[in-house]
Scaffold this motif. Structure first.
Motif, PDB file in Angstrom:
ATOM      1  N   VAL A 185      49.402  54.191  31.172  1.00 20.10           N
ATOM      2  CA  VAL A 185      48.493  55.037  31.950  1.00 20.10           C
ATOM      3  C   VAL A 185      47.049  54.604  31.734  1.00 20.10           C
ATOM      4  CG1 VAL A 185      47.581  57.382  32.180  1.00 20.10           C
ATOM      5  CG2 VAL A 185      50.050  57.009  32.043  1.00 20.10           C
ATOM      6  N   ALA A 186      46.718  54.266  30.495  1.00 16.77           N
ATOM      7  CA  ALA A 186      45.364  53.807  30.201  1.00 16.77           C
ATOM      8  C   ALA A 186      45.040  52.518  30.955  1.00 16.77           C
ATOM      9  CB  ALA A 186      45.201  53.592  28.695  1.00 16.77           C
ATOM     10  N   SER A 187      46.093  51.751  31.250  1.00 14.56           N
ATOM     11  CA  SER A 187      45.892  50.496  31.987  1.00 14.56           C
ATOM     12  C   SER A 187      45.910  50.695  33.496  1.00 14.56           C
ATOM     13  CB  SER A 187      46.980  49.484  31.598  1.00 14.56           C
ATOM     14  OG  SER A 187      46.869  49.133  30.231  1.00 14.56           O
ATOM     15  N   GLY A 188      46.207  51.908  33.938  1.00 16.32           N
ATOM     16  CA  GLY A 188      46.177  52.175  35.365  1.00 16.32           C
ATOM     17  C   GLY A 188      47.478  52.649  35.955  1.00 16.32           C
ATOM     18  N   ASN A 189      48.528  52.792  35.132  1.00 14.62           N
ATOM     19  CA  ASN A 189      49.788  53.298  35.675  1.00 14.62           C
ATOM     20  C   ASN A 189      49.587  54.715  36.196  1.00 14.62           C
ATOM     21  OD1 ASN A 189      52.551  52.641  36.147  1.00 14.62           O
ATOM     22  ND2 ASN A 189      53.121  54.167  34.615  1.00 14.62           N
ATOM     23  N   GLY A 190      50.141  54.993  37.349  1.00 17.98           N
ATOM     24  CA  GLY A 190      49.927  56.272  38.010  1.00 17.98           C
ATOM     25  C   GLY A 190      48.984  56.141  39.186  1.00 17.98           C
ATOM     26  N   ILE A 201      44.575  48.990  44.027  1.00 19.82           N
ATOM     27  CA  ILE A 201      43.193  49.231  43.611  1.00 19.82           C
ATOM     28  C   ILE A 201      42.940  48.798  42.170  1.00 19.82           C
ATOM     29  CG2 ILE A 201      43.066  51.193  45.199  1.00 19.82           C
ATOM     30  CD1 ILE A 201      43.154  53.028  42.733  1.00 19.82           C
ATOM     31  N   LEU A 202      43.963  48.305  41.487  1.00 18.85           N
ATOM     32  CA  LEU A 202      43.815  47.917  40.083  1.00 18.85           C
ATOM     33  C   LEU A 202      43.317  46.482  39.982  1.00 18.85           C
ATOM     34  CD1 LEU A 202      47.122  49.376  38.536  1.00 18.85           C
ATOM     35  CD2 LEU A 202      44.879  50.482  38.727  1.00 18.85           C
ATOM     36  N   SER A 203      42.587  46.230  38.898  1.00 17.35           N
ATOM     37  CA  SER A 203      42.181  44.860  38.611  1.00 17.35           C
ATOM     38  C   SER A 203      43.381  44.092  38.068  1.00 17.35           C
ATOM     39  CB  SER A 203      41.051  44.854  37.581  1.00 17.35           C
ATOM     40  OG  SER A 203      41.519  45.356  36.334  1.00 17.35           O
ATOM     41  N   LEU A 204      43.263  42.765  37.983  1.00 21.04           N
ATOM     42  CA  LEU A 204      44.362  41.962  37.459  1.00 21.04           C
ATOM     43  C   LEU A 204      44.707  42.359  36.027  1.00 21.04           C
ATOM     44  CD1 LEU A 204      43.613  38.349  38.800  1.00 21.04           C
ATOM     45  CD2 LEU A 204      45.403  39.929  39.531  1.00 21.04           C
ATOM     46  N   GLU A 205      43.697  42.653  35.243  1.00 20.62           N
ATOM     47  CA  GLU A 205      43.943  43.066  33.855  1.00 20.62           C
ATOM     48  C   GLU A 205      44.681  44.395  33.810  1.00 20.62           C
ATOM     49  OE1 GLU A 205      41.441  43.964  29.714  1.00 20.62           O
ATOM     50  OE2 GLU A 205      40.391  43.381  31.546  1.00 20.62           O
ATOM     51  N   GLN A 206      44.289  45.331  34.673  1.00 18.89           N
ATOM     52  CA  GLN A 206      44.969  46.629  34.724  1.00 18.89           C
ATOM     53  C   GLN A 206      46.409  46.476  35.204  1.00 18.89           C
ATOM     54  OE1 GLN A 206      42.067  48.682  37.263  1.00 18.89           O
ATOM     55  NE2 GLN A 206      41.677  50.111  35.572  1.00 18.89           N
ATOM     56  N   LYS A 207      46.606  45.636  36.206  1.00 18.10           N
ATOM     57  CA  LYS A 207      47.962  45.409  36.701  1.00 18.10           C
ATOM     58  C   LYS A 207      48.851  44.837  35.595  1.00 18.10           C
ATOM     59  CE  LYS A 207      46.552  44.538  41.482  1.00 18.10           C
ATOM     60  NZ  LYS A 207      46.437  43.516  42.557  1.00 18.10           N
ATOM     61  N   SER A 208      48.311  43.887  34.871  1.00 15.06           N
ATOM     62  CA  SER A 208      49.074  43.267  33.791  1.00 15.06           C
ATOM     63  C   SER A 208      49.454  44.292  32.734  1.00 15.06           C
ATOM     64  CB  SER A 208      48.248  42.140  33.168  1.00 15.06           C
ATOM     65  OG  SER A 208      48.936  41.561  32.074  1.00 15.06           O
ATOM     66  N   GLY A 209      48.494  45.107  32.321  1.00 12.84           N
ATOM     67  CA  GLY A 209      48.764  46.124  31.299  1.00 12.84           C
ATOM     68  C   GLY A 209      49.731  47.185  31.783  1.00 12.84           C
ATOM     69  N   ASP A 243      54.358  48.699  45.142  1.00 15.08           N
ATOM     70  CA  ASP A 243      53.357  49.596  44.550  1.00 15.08           C
ATOM     71  C   ASP A 243      53.885  50.091  43.198  1.00 15.08           C
ATOM     72  OD1 ASP A 243      51.115  51.087  44.191  1.00 15.08           O
ATOM     73  OD2 ASP A 243      51.499  52.512  45.822  1.00 15.08           O
ATOM     74  N   PHE A 244      54.134  49.135  42.310  1.00 15.77           N
ATOM     75  CA  PHE A 244      54.843  49.392  41.058  1.00 15.77           C
ATOM     76  C   PHE A 244      54.180  50.477  40.214  1.00 15.77           C
ATOM     77  CE2 PHE A 244      55.781  48.564  36.593  1.00 15.77           C
ATOM     78  CZ  PHE A 244      57.149  48.403  36.596  1.00 15.77           C
ATOM     79  N   SER A 245      52.901  50.378  40.007  1.00 16.75           N
ATOM     80  CA  SER A 245      52.209  51.291  39.086  1.00 16.75           C
ATOM     81  C   SER A 245      52.224  52.731  39.571  1.00 16.75           C
ATOM     82  CB  SER A 245      50.759  50.832  38.881  1.00 16.75           C
ATOM     83  OG  SER A 245      50.070  50.774  40.123  1.00 16.75           O
ATOM     84  N   TYR A 246      52.277  52.937  40.868  1.00 12.30           N
ATOM     85  CA  TYR A 246      52.275  54.302  41.408  1.00 12.30           C
ATOM     86  C   TYR A 246      53.693  54.851  41.555  1.00 12.30           C
ATOM     87  CZ  TYR A 246      51.009  58.263  44.392  1.00 12.30           C
ATOM     88  OH  TYR A 246      50.825  59.533  44.899  1.00 12.30           O
ATOM     89  N   ASP A 247      54.586  54.034  42.097  1.00  8.42           N
ATOM     90  CA  ASP A 247      55.931  54.521  42.405  1.00  8.42           C
ATOM     91  C   ASP A 247      56.817  54.683  41.176  1.00  8.42           C
ATOM     92  OD1 ASP A 247      55.327  54.701  45.076  1.00  8.42           O
ATOM     93  OD2 ASP A 247      56.161  52.735  45.593  1.00  8.42           O
ATOM     94  N   THR A 248      56.554  53.940  40.112  1.00  9.76           N
ATOM     95  CA  THR A 248      57.380  54.082  38.899  1.00  9.76           C
ATOM     96  C   THR A 248      56.949  55.263  38.035  1.00  9.76           C
ATOM     97  OG1 THR A 248      55.974  52.528  37.678  1.00  9.76           O
ATOM     98  CG2 THR A 248      57.946  51.629  38.774  1.00  9.76           C
ATOM     99  N   SER A 249      55.926  55.969  38.436  1.00  9.17           N
ATOM    100  CA  SER A 249      55.437  57.097  37.625  1.00  9.17           C
ATOM    101  C   SER A 249      56.519  58.149  37.419  1.00  9.17           C
ATOM    102  CB  SER A 249      54.214  57.733  38.303  1.00  9.17           C
ATOM    103  OG  SER A 249      53.159  56.808  38.407  1.00  9.17           O
ATOM    104  N   ASP A 250      57.222  58.494  38.497  1.00  5.58           N
ATOM    105  CA  ASP A 250      58.284  59.491  38.384  1.00  5.58           C
ATOM    106  C   ASP A 250      59.412  58.994  37.485  1.00  5.58           C
ATOM    107  OD1 ASP A 250      56.878  61.150  40.032  1.00  5.58           O
ATOM    108  OD2 ASP A 250      58.007  60.657  41.843  1.00  5.58           O
ATOM    109  N   LEU A 251      59.724  57.701  37.569  1.00  4.58           N
ATOM    110  CA  LEU A 251      60.782  57.145  36.737  1.00  4.58           C
ATOM    111  C   LEU A 251      60.404  57.206  35.258  1.00  4.58           C
ATOM    112  CD1 LEU A 251      63.484  55.704  36.506  1.00  4.58           C
ATOM    113  CD2 LEU A 251      62.297  53.532  36.865  1.00  4.58           C
ATOM    114  N   VAL A 252      59.141  56.922  34.955  1.00  3.90           N
ATOM    115  CA  VAL A 252      58.665  57.027  33.567  1.00  3.90           C
ATOM    116  C   VAL A 252      58.806  58.453  33.065  1.00  3.90           C
ATOM    117  CG1 VAL A 252      56.620  56.894  32.099  1.00  3.90           C
ATOM    118  CG2 VAL A 252      57.093  55.061  33.734  1.00  3.90           C
ATOM    119  N   ILE A 253      58.391  59.403  33.883  1.00  2.27           N
ATOM    120  CA  ILE A 253      58.459  60.817  33.486  1.00  2.27           C
ATOM    121  C   ILE A 253      59.897  61.240  33.247  1.00  2.27           C
ATOM    122  CG2 ILE A 253      58.108  63.185  34.277  1.00  2.27           C
ATOM    123  CD1 ILE A 253      55.602  62.201  35.752  1.00  2.27           C
ATOM    124  N   TRP A 254      60.774  60.944  34.194  1.00  3.21           N
ATOM    125  CA  TRP A 254      62.144  61.442  34.105  1.00  3.21           C
ATOM    126  C   TRP A 254      62.970  60.709  33.053  1.00  3.21           C
ATOM    127  CZ3 TRP A 254      63.598  65.974  35.708  1.00  3.21           C
ATOM    128  CH2 TRP A 254      62.846  66.597  36.679  1.00  3.21           C
TER     129      TRP A 254
END
Length: 384
Positions: free
Chosen positions: A74-79, A84-92, A243-254
């Motif tokens: 999340v700190a790297s931009g997940n969610g 809209i994320l930078s390359l570093e944020q996407k990587s993290g 849209d990995f960082s946004y769509d996987t949010s629910d999977l992380v939660i569940w």
């Protein structure tokens, strides 16, 4: 994981990160409180740990590791939306989300072993059925770990998934999705079986309906985890989303919710002594405890543990020295052993009617009437 087209401002502003943190931390705290209560019962009241307790402790550690990795993601931009994320944020976001899946899977896989260890100890299934339970749970865990293997092996080199400076070749992402659906379904079926099995066994015991329902509910509450597992399986398609960082949010939660749910379900059957200590009564049998009722669960003067009844393979209750089990609540006077004890103190069956009485300080009287009939042309007698 290429950049997406410029998103509208209202969509670009969407951020599930705070919701992820709130959900996973809340459910993890709740499950940890149940684990703390379980350990209090085992260590302070029953003064003995079992194999299932160690499974639960390890799964709790795995659950918090998953929370920690998810927080880093999340700190790297997940969610947030990937575009809209930078390359570093996407990587993290990709790296920490992937790493977090390993302890996340362990957090809901290991409690299944704890449930099997508890059920095989208190319900005493046949050797074949016991082997089946352990094999099913082991196969389930291996299947779940297969998801992690495919997740990291789907690209060569694996680092190319999160390090965009590395060129790699990847499989079709739907291979991971379809396999994960199989593993998730298997996990749900395993949870359901472990929830239904105790109810089937308890239904055959000579207990009143209230006790059967209470015990079946306590031992079968893992059925809730089945619902969570099924719903989580529907979110697995996000693993193939651009849209990995946004769509996987629910999977992380569940994933973390499932782990917490299974852990809580595995702890509830052990909590009865703590409930007795707090409320001062036996919720399962409706009797009131006198004084510090929880002491009945601890060691007696001879050093053996109280409340150590277990089921025999034939479904009857028997006592196991030095082993304290939750099935204390399953006590019944209608057992073969109790009747035989009375008969041994009674009179010989020398007539057509036998009156057998046992007295304890003049308080309890048991009378059994046996009617003996004779065949017309035979000296052989039958007891009906």
């Amino acid at each position: 994981m290429a950049d997406q087209a410029t998103l509208p401002p209202e969509i670009a502003a969407q951020n599930k990160g705070p919701g992820i943190l709130a959900a996973i931390i809340t459910v993890s705290i709740i499950s940890t409180l149940f684990v703390a209560g379980r350990l209090y019962v085992r260590i302070k009241i029953l003064e003995k740990l079992h194999l299932d307790d160690y499974f639960i402790m390890i799964s709790t550690i795995c659950g918090w590791l998953a929370v920690g990795f998810s927080c880093a993601a999340v700190a790297s931009g997940n969610g947030q939306h990937f575009g809209i994320l930078s390359l570093e944020q996407k990587s993290g976001a990709i790296l920490w989300t992937m790493v977090g899946f390993l302890p996340g899977i362990m957090s809901f896989g290991l409690p299944k072993f704890a449930v099997v260890a508890l059920l095989t100890r208190i319900l005493n299934p046949s050797r074949f059925h016991s082997a089946f339970l352990w094999s099913m749970t082991t196969l389930c865990m291996v299947s779940l770990l297969g998801c992690i293997v495919i997740l990291f092996a789907q690209c060569t080199p694996s680092r190319s998934q999160w390090d965009f400076s590395v060129q790699g070749h990847c499989w079709d992402h739907w291979i991971l999705v379809h396999y994960s659906m199989y593993a998730g379904t298997f996990s749900a079926v395993t949870d359901l079986y472990l929830a239904v099995y105790p109810a089937v066994v308890l239904a055959k015991l000579q207990l009143n309906v209230k006790k059967k329902l209470a015990l079946s509910g306590a031992l079968g509450i893992g059925s809730i985890a089945t619902v969570v597992a099924i719903y989580k399986t529907t979110r697995l398609t996000s693993l193939a989303s651009p849209d990995f960082s946004y769509d996987t949010s629910d999977l992380v939660i569940w994933t973390i919710v499932e782990g917490s749910t299974v852990t809580v379900a595995a702890c509830i059957p052990i909590m009865q002594p703590l409930v007795d200590m707090i409320f001062g009564n036996r919720a399962l049998n409706g009797s009131s405890a006198q004084g510090k009722g929880y002491q009945k669960y601890g060691p007696d003067r001879s050093g053996n543990l109280n409340s150590d009844l277990e089921l025999s393979s034939s479904g009857q209750m028997r006592r196991k020295r030095g082993d304290t089990n939750y099935e204390d609540a399953l006590r019944t006077l209608d057992t073969k052993e109790s009747q035989e004890a009375i008969l041994r103190q009674g009179q010989d069956l020398g007539g057509t009617t036998v009156d057998i009485k046992t007295r304890h300080n003049g308080g309890i009287v048991r009378t059994d009437v046996f009617v003996v009939s004779y065949e017309t042309d035979s000296a052989t007698q039958r007891a009906l």
